[in-house]
Motif scaffolding. Structure first.
Motif, PDB file in Angstrom:
ATOM      1  N   LEU A   1      13.732  16.316 -18.600  1.00  0.00           N
ATOM      2  CA  LEU A   1      13.861  14.889 -17.978  1.00  0.00           C
ATOM      3  C   LEU A   1      12.144  14.448 -18.097  1.00  0.00           C
ATOM      4  CD1 LEU A   1      15.842  15.855 -14.703  1.00  0.00           C
ATOM      5  CD2 LEU A   1      16.408  14.388 -16.787  1.00  0.00           C
ATOM      6  N   LEU A   2      12.423  13.273 -18.827  1.00  0.00           N
ATOM      7  CA  LEU A   2      11.092  12.464 -18.997  1.00  0.00           C
ATOM      8  C   LEU A   2      11.206  11.185 -18.164  1.00  0.00           C
ATOM      9  CD1 LEU A   2      10.768  12.539 -22.750  1.00  0.00           C
ATOM     10  CD2 LEU A   2       9.664  14.183 -21.121  1.00  0.00           C
ATOM     11  N   LEU A   3      10.076  11.180 -16.913  1.00  0.00           N
ATOM     12  CA  LEU A   3      10.052   9.842 -16.188  1.00  0.00           C
ATOM     13  C   LEU A   3       8.665   9.130 -16.681  1.00  0.00           C
ATOM     14  CD1 LEU A   3      11.040   8.335 -13.844  1.00  0.00           C
ATOM     15  CD2 LEU A   3       9.595   9.863 -12.283  1.00  0.00           C
ATOM     16  N   PHE A   4       9.193   7.749 -16.952  1.00  0.00           N
ATOM     17  CA  PHE A   4       7.958   6.961 -17.366  1.00  0.00           C
ATOM     18  C   PHE A   4       8.019   5.811 -16.309  1.00  0.00           C
ATOM     19  CE2 PHE A   4       9.732   8.622 -21.199  1.00  0.00           C
ATOM     20  CZ  PHE A   4       8.473   8.984 -21.837  1.00  0.00           C
ATOM     21  N   GLY A   5       7.167   4.985 -16.119  1.00  0.00           N
ATOM     22  CA  GLY A   5       6.735   4.012 -15.164  1.00  0.00           C
ATOM     23  C   GLY A   5       5.242   3.600 -14.966  1.00  0.00           C
ATOM     24  N   LYS A   6       5.216   2.271 -14.308  1.00  0.00           N
ATOM     25  CA  LYS A   6       3.835   1.969 -13.790  1.00  0.00           C
ATOM     26  C   LYS A   6       3.444   2.079 -12.551  1.00  0.00           C
ATOM     27  CE  LYS A   6       1.106  -2.413 -13.783  1.00  0.00           C
ATOM     28  NZ  LYS A   6       1.374  -3.881 -14.011  1.00  0.00           N
ATOM     29  N   PRO A   7       2.486   2.862 -12.459  1.00  0.00           N
ATOM     30  CA  PRO A   7       2.243   3.465 -10.823  1.00  0.00           C
ATOM     31  C   PRO A   7       1.765   1.952 -10.224  1.00  0.00           C
ATOM     32  CG  PRO A   7       1.043   4.661 -12.497  1.00  0.00           C
ATOM     33  CD  PRO A   7       1.687   3.625 -13.393  1.00  0.00           C
ATOM     34  N   VAL A   8       2.084   1.666  -9.043  1.00  0.00           N
ATOM     35  CA  VAL A   8       1.794   0.670  -8.241  1.00  0.00           C
ATOM     36  C   VAL A   8       1.360   1.206  -6.788  1.00  0.00           C
ATOM     37  CG1 VAL A   8       2.480  -1.534  -7.041  1.00  0.00           C
ATOM     38  CG2 VAL A   8       3.582  -0.724  -9.227  1.00  0.00           C
ATOM     39  N   ASP A   9      -0.075   0.802  -6.584  1.00  0.00           N
ATOM     40  CA  ASP A   9      -0.760   1.243  -5.320  1.00  0.00           C
ATOM     41  C   ASP A   9      -0.625   2.599  -5.387  1.00  0.00           C
ATOM     42  OD1 ASP A   9      -1.123  -1.276  -4.119  1.00  0.00           O
ATOM     43  OD2 ASP A   9       0.719  -1.435  -3.392  1.00  0.00           O
ATOM     44  N   TRP A  10      -1.061   3.347  -6.287  1.00  0.00           N
ATOM     45  CA  TRP A  10      -1.474   4.764  -6.395  1.00  0.00           C
ATOM     46  C   TRP A  10      -2.978   5.060  -6.108  1.00  0.00           C
ATOM     47  CZ3 TRP A  10       1.640   8.446  -9.914  1.00  0.00           C
ATOM     48  CH2 TRP A  10       2.986   8.096  -9.813  1.00  0.00           C
ATOM     49  N   PRO A  11      -3.447   6.161  -5.640  1.00  0.00           N
ATOM     50  CA  PRO A  11      -4.829   6.432  -5.390  1.00  0.00           C
ATOM     51  C   PRO A  11      -5.561   6.641  -6.620  1.00  0.00           C
ATOM     52  CG  PRO A  11      -3.424   8.192  -4.778  1.00  0.00           C
ATOM     53  CD  PRO A  11      -2.544   7.175  -5.082  1.00  0.00           C
ATOM     54  N   GLU A  12      -6.734   6.133  -6.701  1.00  0.00           N
ATOM     55  CA  GLU A  12      -7.488   6.401  -7.903  1.00  0.00           C
ATOM     56  C   GLU A  12      -8.180   7.830  -7.926  1.00  0.00           C
ATOM     57  OE1 GLU A  12     -10.760   3.340  -7.939  1.00  0.00           O
ATOM     58  OE2 GLU A  12      -9.448   1.753  -7.904  1.00  0.00           O
ATOM     59  N   ASN A  13      -8.200   8.334  -6.821  1.00  0.00           N
ATOM     60  CA  ASN A  13      -8.810   9.732  -6.959  1.00  0.00           C
ATOM     61  C   ASN A  13      -7.963  10.657  -7.763  1.00  0.00           C
ATOM     62  OD1 ASN A  13      -8.398  12.724  -5.721  1.00  0.00           O
ATOM     63  ND2 ASN A  13     -10.643  12.101  -5.549  1.00  0.00           N
ATOM     64  N   GLU A  14      -8.330  11.586  -8.576  1.00  0.00           N
ATOM     65  CA  GLU A  14      -7.166  12.222  -9.599  1.00  0.00           C
ATOM     66  C   GLU A  14      -6.379  13.270  -9.003  1.00  0.00           C
ATOM     67  OE1 GLU A  14      -7.770  15.233 -13.445  1.00  0.00           O
ATOM     68  OE2 GLU A  14      -9.428  14.100 -12.982  1.00  0.00           O
TER      69      GLU A  14
ATOM     70  N   HIS B   1       0.811  -1.131  -0.076  1.00  0.00           N
ATOM     71  CA  HIS B   1      -0.164   0.014   0.125  1.00  0.00           C
ATOM     72  C   HIS B   1       0.902   1.242  -0.108  1.00  0.00           C
ATOM     73  CE1 HIS B   1      -3.251  -2.589   0.592  1.00  0.00           C
ATOM     74  NE2 HIS B   1      -3.069  -2.979   1.682  1.00  0.00           N
ATOM     75  N   VAL B   2       2.225   1.190  -0.023  1.00  0.00           N
ATOM     76  CA  VAL B   2       2.843   2.340  -0.179  1.00  0.00           C
ATOM     77  C   VAL B   2       3.251   2.871  -1.616  1.00  0.00           C
ATOM     78  CG1 VAL B   2       5.405   3.367   0.085  1.00  0.00           C
ATOM     79  CG2 VAL B   2       4.056   2.027   2.059  1.00  0.00           C
ATOM     80  N   PRO B   3       2.663   3.858  -2.397  1.00  0.00           N
ATOM     81  CA  PRO B   3       2.726   3.922  -3.726  1.00  0.00           C
ATOM     82  C   PRO B   3       4.306   3.846  -4.354  1.00  0.00           C
ATOM     83  CG  PRO B   3       1.465   5.652  -2.641  1.00  0.00           C
ATOM     84  CD  PRO B   3       2.114   4.815  -1.590  1.00  0.00           C
ATOM     85  N   ALA B   4       4.433   3.062  -5.246  1.00  0.00           N
ATOM     86  CA  ALA B   4       5.641   2.780  -5.750  1.00  0.00           C
ATOM     87  C   ALA B   4       5.404   3.208  -7.498  1.00  0.00           C
ATOM     88  CB  ALA B   4       6.186   1.424  -5.740  1.00  0.00           C
ATOM     89  N   LEU B   5       6.862   3.245  -8.270  1.00  0.00           N
ATOM     90  CA  LEU B   5       6.750   3.201  -9.411  1.00  0.00           C
ATOM     91  C   LEU B   5       7.657   1.987 -10.191  1.00  0.00           C
ATOM     92  CD1 LEU B   5       5.867   5.320 -11.684  1.00  0.00           C
ATOM     93  CD2 LEU B   5       8.126   6.375 -11.721  1.00  0.00           C
ATOM     94  N   ALA B   6       7.100   1.155 -10.755  1.00  0.00           N
ATOM     95  CA  ALA B   6       7.658  -0.094 -11.348  1.00  0.00           C
ATOM     96  C   ALA B   6       8.202   0.222 -12.740  1.00  0.00           C
ATOM     97  CB  ALA B   6       6.463  -1.113 -11.491  1.00  0.00           C
ATOM     98  N   ARG B   7       9.199  -0.569 -12.846  1.00  0.00           N
ATOM     99  CA  ARG B   7       9.878  -0.560 -14.233  1.00  0.00           C
ATOM    100  C   ARG B   7      10.168   0.955 -14.806  1.00  0.00           C
ATOM    101  NH1 ARG B   7       7.418  -4.375 -18.593  1.00  0.00           N
ATOM    102  NH2 ARG B   7       9.616  -3.991 -19.490  1.00  0.00           N
ATOM    103  N   PRO B   8      10.822   1.929 -13.828  1.00  0.00           N
ATOM    104  CA  PRO B   8      10.943   3.346 -14.123  1.00  0.00           C
ATOM    105  C   PRO B   8      11.938   3.514 -15.358  1.00  0.00           C
ATOM    106  CG  PRO B   8      11.959   2.772 -12.094  1.00  0.00           C
ATOM    107  CD  PRO B   8      11.135   1.557 -12.488  1.00  0.00           C
ATOM    108  N   LYS B   9      11.430   4.707 -15.917  1.00  0.00           N
ATOM    109  CA  LYS B   9      12.762   4.816 -17.074  1.00  0.00           C
ATOM    110  C   LYS B   9      12.692   6.377 -17.207  1.00  0.00           C
ATOM    111  CE  LYS B   9      11.159   4.512 -21.329  1.00  0.00           C
ATOM    112  NZ  LYS B   9      10.815   4.073 -22.784  1.00  0.00           N
ATOM    113  N   LEU B  10      13.979   6.802 -17.125  1.00  0.00           N
ATOM    114  CA  LEU B  10      14.277   8.347 -17.119  1.00  0.00           C
ATOM    115  C   LEU B  10      15.056   8.518 -18.490  1.00  0.00           C
ATOM    116  CD1 LEU B  10      13.925  10.866 -15.421  1.00  0.00           C
ATOM    117  CD2 LEU B  10      16.150  10.587 -14.565  1.00  0.00           C
TER     118      LEU B  10
END
Length: 226
Positions: free
Chosen positions: A165-178, A7-16
């Motif tokens: 700088l462009l940061l890409f990644g898959k959000p993991v356990d991020w909130p759904e509220n915008e 439940h801690v927000p993370a960024l998977a497979r990040p690319k910078l």
């Protein structure tokens, strides 16, 4: 190192991706035209990319050839043709990127690196991409791996035209509220600055947002000169 609490927000497979642009001396006659290559070589140690130290020598002959060609034939091209001309600076790779796989160490995960230097019109252009395919980082872990000591910030890169700088990644356990989603994203963007010795009050401002292929795209800008 890559264990993330539930439940801690993370960024998977990040690319910078660092994209930097610097005036070359072919037409601008700037005195510091070659400083961008020394800067990239200086990034070899903090980013663990030894090939960056070789980049100035790898590109030197091609840079000299392009500068001479531009000085000799610049008037033979139309303005539109000159602006669209992209010349890669690693001819031995046949215009492709330099691909490097860096294995994991005791303190850093494995990373795939792609380097593409080129000349576009009257400017040097650098694309330096680092992808951590087997990792995911929390906001407290991101900066020290992707931008150690702020080495990719403008004050270090010194690109005369500018950089992104462009940061890409898959959000993991991020909130759904915008609104909450945007705040988490801002936290990860700020994490790229955490080792840069910036003022604690440094703020990022949301400059734009949208969707692409079902994923969120957010743009942030900082008023800090670095």
């Amino acid at each position: 190192m890559n264990t993330v609490n539930q439940h801690v927000p993370a960024l998977a497979r990040p690319k910078l991706v660092l994209q930097a642009f610097h005036l070359c001396k072919a037409r601008s006659k700037v005195e510091d035209a070659e400083v961008i290559w020394d800067t990239l070589a200086d990034l070899a140690t903090p980013l663990r990319i030894a090939d960056l130290e070789k980049l100035p020598k790898l590109t030197q002959l091609e840079r000299d050839r392009i500068v001479k060609l531009a000085e000799d034939t610049v008037n033979s091209y139309s303005r539109e043709e000159r602006q669209q001309l992209i010349v890669p600076l690693l001819p031995d790779l046949d215009g492709k990127t330099l691909q490097i796989d860096i294995p994991a160490s005791l303190t850093s995960p494995s990373v795939k690196v792609a380097i593409y230097p080129a000349v576009i019109h009257d400017s040097y252009a650098i694309d330096l991409t680092r992808c951590y395919e087997n990792s995911q980082f929390t906001v407290t872990e991101l900066g020290k791996h992707l931008n150690p000591k702020g080495c990719l910030l403008p004050s270090s890169v010194r690109a005369s035209i500018g950089q992104t700088l462009l940061l890409f990644g898959k959000p993991v356990d991020w909130p759904e509220n915008e609104a909450e989603f945007v705040e988490v994203a801002k936290g990860f963007a700020l994490a790229l600055l955490q080792d840069a010795a910036l003022n604690d009050r440094t703020e990022l401002h949301l400059s734009g947002q949208g969707k692409f292929l079902g994923g969120s795209i957010l743009g942030f800008e900082s008023e800090h000169p670095n």
